[in-house]
Design a protein around this motif. Structure first.
Motif, PDB file in Angstrom:
ATOM      1  N   LEU A 232       2.493   0.964  15.869  1.00  0.00           N
ATOM      2  CA  LEU A 232       2.229   0.857  14.441  1.00  0.00           C
ATOM      3  C   LEU A 232       1.105   1.812  14.037  1.00  0.00           C
ATOM      4  O   LEU A 232       1.243   2.575  13.074  1.00  0.00           O
ATOM      5  CB  LEU A 232       1.868  -0.585  14.072  1.00  0.00           C
ATOM      6  CG  LEU A 232       1.474  -0.831  12.616  1.00  0.00           C
ATOM      7  CD1 LEU A 232       2.649  -0.561  11.683  1.00  0.00           C
ATOM      8  CD2 LEU A 232       0.956  -2.253  12.453  1.00  0.00           C
ATOM      9  N   PHE A 233      -0.011   1.770  14.767  1.00  0.00           N
ATOM     10  CA  PHE A 233      -1.112   2.687  14.456  1.00  0.00           C
ATOM     11  C   PHE A 233      -0.661   4.143  14.586  1.00  0.00           C
ATOM     12  O   PHE A 233      -1.005   4.976  13.746  1.00  0.00           O
ATOM     13  CB  PHE A 233      -2.322   2.426  15.359  1.00  0.00           C
ATOM     14  CG  PHE A 233      -3.186   1.291  14.905  1.00  0.00           C
ATOM     15  CD1 PHE A 233      -3.746   1.280  13.628  1.00  0.00           C
ATOM     16  CD2 PHE A 233      -3.459   0.233  15.745  1.00  0.00           C
ATOM     17  CE1 PHE A 233      -4.560   0.230  13.201  1.00  0.00           C
ATOM     18  CE2 PHE A 233      -4.272  -0.822  15.331  1.00  0.00           C
ATOM     19  CZ  PHE A 233      -4.817  -0.825  14.056  1.00  0.00           C
ATOM     20  N   THR A 234       0.125   4.442  15.596  1.00  0.00           N
ATOM     21  CA  THR A 234       0.619   5.815  15.775  1.00  0.00           C
ATOM     22  C   THR A 234       1.452   6.245  14.580  1.00  0.00           C
ATOM     23  O   THR A 234       1.258   7.337  14.036  1.00  0.00           O
ATOM     24  CB  THR A 234       1.433   5.933  17.085  1.00  0.00           C
ATOM     25  OG1 THR A 234       0.609   5.546  18.191  1.00  0.00           O
ATOM     26  CG2 THR A 234       1.924   7.356  17.307  1.00  0.00           C
ATOM     27  N   ASP A 235       2.374   5.398  14.152  1.00  0.00           N
ATOM     28  CA  ASP A 235       3.225   5.725  12.996  1.00  0.00           C
ATOM     29  C   ASP A 235       2.404   5.885  11.722  1.00  0.00           C
ATOM     30  O   ASP A 235       2.638   6.810  10.937  1.00  0.00           O
ATOM     31  CB  ASP A 235       4.291   4.654  12.788  1.00  0.00           C
ATOM     32  CG  ASP A 235       5.338   4.622  13.886  1.00  0.00           C
ATOM     33  OD1 ASP A 235       5.437   5.608  14.656  1.00  0.00           O
ATOM     34  OD2 ASP A 235       6.050   3.603  13.989  1.00  0.00           O
ATOM     35  N   LEU A 236       1.437   4.996  11.504  1.00  0.00           N
ATOM     36  CA  LEU A 236       0.629   5.065  10.291  1.00  0.00           C
ATOM     37  C   LEU A 236      -0.271   6.298  10.284  1.00  0.00           C
ATOM     38  O   LEU A 236      -0.436   6.950   9.248  1.00  0.00           O
ATOM     39  CB  LEU A 236      -0.206   3.788  10.134  1.00  0.00           C
ATOM     40  CG  LEU A 236       0.583   2.509   9.871  1.00  0.00           C
ATOM     41  CD1 LEU A 236      -0.342   1.295   9.909  1.00  0.00           C
ATOM     42  CD2 LEU A 236       1.328   2.582   8.547  1.00  0.00           C
ATOM     43  N   VAL A 237      -0.848   6.619  11.436  1.00  0.00           N
ATOM     44  CA  VAL A 237      -1.704   7.807  11.512  1.00  0.00           C
ATOM     45  C   VAL A 237      -0.870   9.070  11.375  1.00  0.00           C
ATOM     46  O   VAL A 237      -1.310  10.048  10.760  1.00  0.00           O
ATOM     47  CB  VAL A 237      -2.531   7.817  12.816  1.00  0.00           C
ATOM     48  CG1 VAL A 237      -3.284   9.126  12.973  1.00  0.00           C
ATOM     49  CG2 VAL A 237      -3.501   6.653  12.842  1.00  0.00           C
ATOM     50  N   ARG A 238       0.325   9.058  11.888  1.00  0.00           N
ATOM     51  CA  ARG A 238       1.207  10.212  11.780  1.00  0.00           C
ATOM     52  C   ARG A 238       1.438  10.583  10.313  1.00  0.00           C
ATOM     53  O   ARG A 238       1.633  11.746   9.984  1.00  0.00           O
ATOM     54  CB  ARG A 238       2.531   9.929  12.490  1.00  0.00           C
ATOM     55  CG  ARG A 238       3.323  11.176  12.806  1.00  0.00           C
ATOM     56  CD  ARG A 238       4.488  10.887  13.731  1.00  0.00           C
ATOM     57  NE  ARG A 238       4.003  10.826  15.114  1.00  0.00           N
ATOM     58  CZ  ARG A 238       4.290   9.849  15.969  1.00  0.00           C
ATOM     59  NH1 ARG A 238       5.070   8.856  15.625  1.00  0.00           N
ATOM     60  NH2 ARG A 238       3.806   9.882  17.182  1.00  0.00           N
ATOM     61  N   GLU A 239       1.380   9.597   9.421  1.00  0.00           N
ATOM     62  CA  GLU A 239       1.551   9.849   7.989  1.00  0.00           C
ATOM     63  C   GLU A 239       0.376  10.628   7.392  1.00  0.00           C
ATOM     64  O   GLU A 239       0.541  11.334   6.404  1.00  0.00           O
ATOM     65  CB  GLU A 239       1.702   8.531   7.219  1.00  0.00           C
ATOM     66  CG  GLU A 239       2.942   7.742   7.555  1.00  0.00           C
ATOM     67  CD  GLU A 239       2.994   6.383   6.849  1.00  0.00           C
ATOM     68  OE1 GLU A 239       2.119   6.102   5.992  1.00  0.00           O
ATOM     69  OE2 GLU A 239       3.900   5.597   7.169  1.00  0.00           O
ATOM     70  N   VAL A 240      -0.830  10.465   7.959  1.00  0.00           N
ATOM     71  CA  VAL A 240      -2.019  11.113   7.380  1.00  0.00           C
ATOM     72  C   VAL A 240      -2.598  12.228   8.236  1.00  0.00           C
ATOM     73  O   VAL A 240      -3.294  13.102   7.724  1.00  0.00           O
ATOM     74  CB  VAL A 240      -3.124  10.075   7.050  1.00  0.00           C
ATOM     75  CG1 VAL A 240      -2.674   9.158   5.947  1.00  0.00           C
ATOM     76  CG2 VAL A 240      -3.556   9.293   8.263  1.00  0.00           C
TER      77      VAL A 240
ATOM     78  N   VAL B 107       0.838  -1.201   0.000  1.00  0.00           N
ATOM     79  CA  VAL B 107       0.000   0.000   0.000  1.00  0.00           C
ATOM     80  C   VAL B 107       0.873   1.251   0.000  1.00  0.00           C
ATOM     81  O   VAL B 107       1.905   1.297   0.674  1.00  0.00           O
ATOM     82  CB  VAL B 107      -0.941   0.003   1.235  1.00  0.00           C
ATOM     83  CG1 VAL B 107      -1.871   1.195   1.207  1.00  0.00           C
ATOM     84  CG2 VAL B 107      -1.730  -1.293   1.304  1.00  0.00           C
ATOM     85  N   GLU B 108       0.424   2.231  -0.735  1.00  0.00           N
ATOM     86  CA  GLU B 108       1.136   3.499  -0.866  1.00  0.00           C
ATOM     87  C   GLU B 108       1.324   4.162   0.500  1.00  0.00           C
ATOM     88  O   GLU B 108       0.358   4.366   1.233  1.00  0.00           O
ATOM     89  CB  GLU B 108       0.347   4.434  -1.784  1.00  0.00           C
ATOM     90  CG  GLU B 108       1.013   5.742  -2.065  1.00  0.00           C
ATOM     91  CD  GLU B 108       2.236   5.605  -2.953  1.00  0.00           C
ATOM     92  OE1 GLU B 108       3.141   6.444  -2.819  1.00  0.00           O
ATOM     93  OE2 GLU B 108       2.306   4.660  -3.765  1.00  0.00           O
ATOM     94  N   PRO B 109       2.562   4.509   0.856  1.00  0.00           N
ATOM     95  CA  PRO B 109       2.797   5.222   2.125  1.00  0.00           C
ATOM     96  C   PRO B 109       2.061   6.552   2.153  1.00  0.00           C
ATOM     97  O   PRO B 109       1.819   7.168   1.109  1.00  0.00           O
ATOM     98  CB  PRO B 109       4.312   5.438   2.136  1.00  0.00           C
ATOM     99  CG  PRO B 109       4.862   4.398   1.219  1.00  0.00           C
ATOM    100  CD  PRO B 109       3.816   4.201   0.158  1.00  0.00           C
ATOM    101  N   GLY B 110       1.696   6.960   3.349  1.00  0.00           N
ATOM    102  CA  GLY B 110       1.067   8.260   3.527  1.00  0.00           C
ATOM    103  C   GLY B 110      -0.407   8.295   3.203  1.00  0.00           C
ATOM    104  O   GLY B 110      -0.977   9.365   3.014  1.00  0.00           O
ATOM    105  N   SER B 111      -1.045   7.135   3.162  1.00  0.00           N
ATOM    106  CA  SER B 111      -2.471   7.108   2.838  1.00  0.00           C
ATOM    107  C   SER B 111      -3.272   6.445   3.956  1.00  0.00           C
ATOM    108  O   SER B 111      -2.752   5.629   4.716  1.00  0.00           O
ATOM    109  CB  SER B 111      -2.708   6.358   1.524  1.00  0.00           C
ATOM    110  OG  SER B 111      -2.472   4.978   1.697  1.00  0.00           O
ATOM    111  N   VAL B 112      -4.538   6.806   4.017  1.00  0.00           N
ATOM    112  CA  VAL B 112      -5.458   6.174   4.959  1.00  0.00           C
ATOM    113  C   VAL B 112      -5.524   4.673   4.683  1.00  0.00           C
ATOM    114  O   VAL B 112      -5.697   3.866   5.608  1.00  0.00           O
ATOM    115  CB  VAL B 112      -6.853   6.836   4.865  1.00  0.00           C
ATOM    116  CG1 VAL B 112      -7.900   6.019   5.593  1.00  0.00           C
ATOM    117  CG2 VAL B 112      -6.806   8.254   5.419  1.00  0.00           C
ATOM    118  N   ASP B 113      -5.347   4.305   3.423  1.00  0.00           N
ATOM    119  CA  ASP B 113      -5.405   2.887   3.058  1.00  0.00           C
ATOM    120  C   ASP B 113      -4.370   2.046   3.800  1.00  0.00           C
ATOM    121  O   ASP B 113      -4.585   0.864   4.029  1.00  0.00           O
ATOM    122  CB  ASP B 113      -5.226   2.711   1.549  1.00  0.00           C
ATOM    123  CG  ASP B 113      -6.423   3.219   0.764  1.00  0.00           C
ATOM    124  OD1 ASP B 113      -7.525   3.323   1.350  1.00  0.00           O
ATOM    125  OD2 ASP B 113      -6.257   3.515  -0.428  1.00  0.00           O
TER     126      ASP B 113
END
Length: 192
Positions: free
Chosen positions: A137-145, A80-86
């Motif tokens: 993990l959720f923190t890092d992923l949400v930080r992207e969006v 999945v593309e980095p920086g996306s809600v996906d």
């Protein structure tokens, strides 16, 4: 806290495979070393020679599941593309696949925690470590969006995720992980 691991021999792999299946199906406390040895086709002496104790078998069982889970999630996130809600939603998709394929009775860490709540137990750090990793993990992923809201949104996503895993194991209503994914999408959609 560092958890001691053992070097796995072919006999130890057989023991771990049998113990993993039995622990997940029946519960950790309900399964004795006699049954594990019989199912693995080894003697009790071999089991103790390889692992030293039932607690160490539990450590290896949970550590193995944790390692496989982390690889499974990483493989899904790589698609999945980095920086996306996906990418955040991909965690829920991974969980749905994992639970369908290998965890029909719910999360092995949650199930193990129901039996092992003593922080002094050698497997406790693996159980809580996986859940801490999930929050990070959720923190890092949400930080992207939503960089300014990661510390607030990540715990909410964690609650949705973990609640869905428990609901999956209880089979109270259909597709709790899909429902949690939809709720996560709505929560994150407001952040776009």
């Amino acid at each position: 806290m560092s958890t001691r691991r053992i070097t796995m021999t072919p006999g130890a792999h057989r023991v771990l495979a049998a113990a993993s299946r039995l622990f997940y199906e029946r519960g950790i406390h309900a399964v004795g070393v006699d049954l594990i040895a019989a199912e693995a086709g080894v003697t009790k002496k071999t089991l103790y020679d390889r692992f030293g104790s039932k607690d160490q078998i539990v450590v290896e069982y949970l550590a193995d599941r944790d390692e496989r889970w982390r690889r499974f999630v990483a493989e899904r996130l790589d698609r999945v593309e980095p920086g996306s809600v996906d990418r955040v939603l991909a965690v829920f998709d991974a969980s749905r696949s994992w639970m369908t394929e290998s965890s029909p009775k719910g999360c092995s860490m949650v199930n193990a925690h129901a039996e092992i709540s003593d922080p002094a137990h050698p497997a406790y750090a693996i159980i809580t470590g996986q859940k801490q990793w999930m929050l990070e993990l959720f923190t890092d992923l949400v930080r992207e969006v939503a960089p300014g809201r990661a510390d607030q949104l990540a715990p909410a996503l964690m609650l949705l995720h973990e609640g869905a895993l428990v609901a999956h194991g209880l089979r109270i209503f259909p597709d709790p992980i899909g429902r949690a994914r939809d709720e996560a999408g709505e929560l994150l959609g407001a952040q776009r």
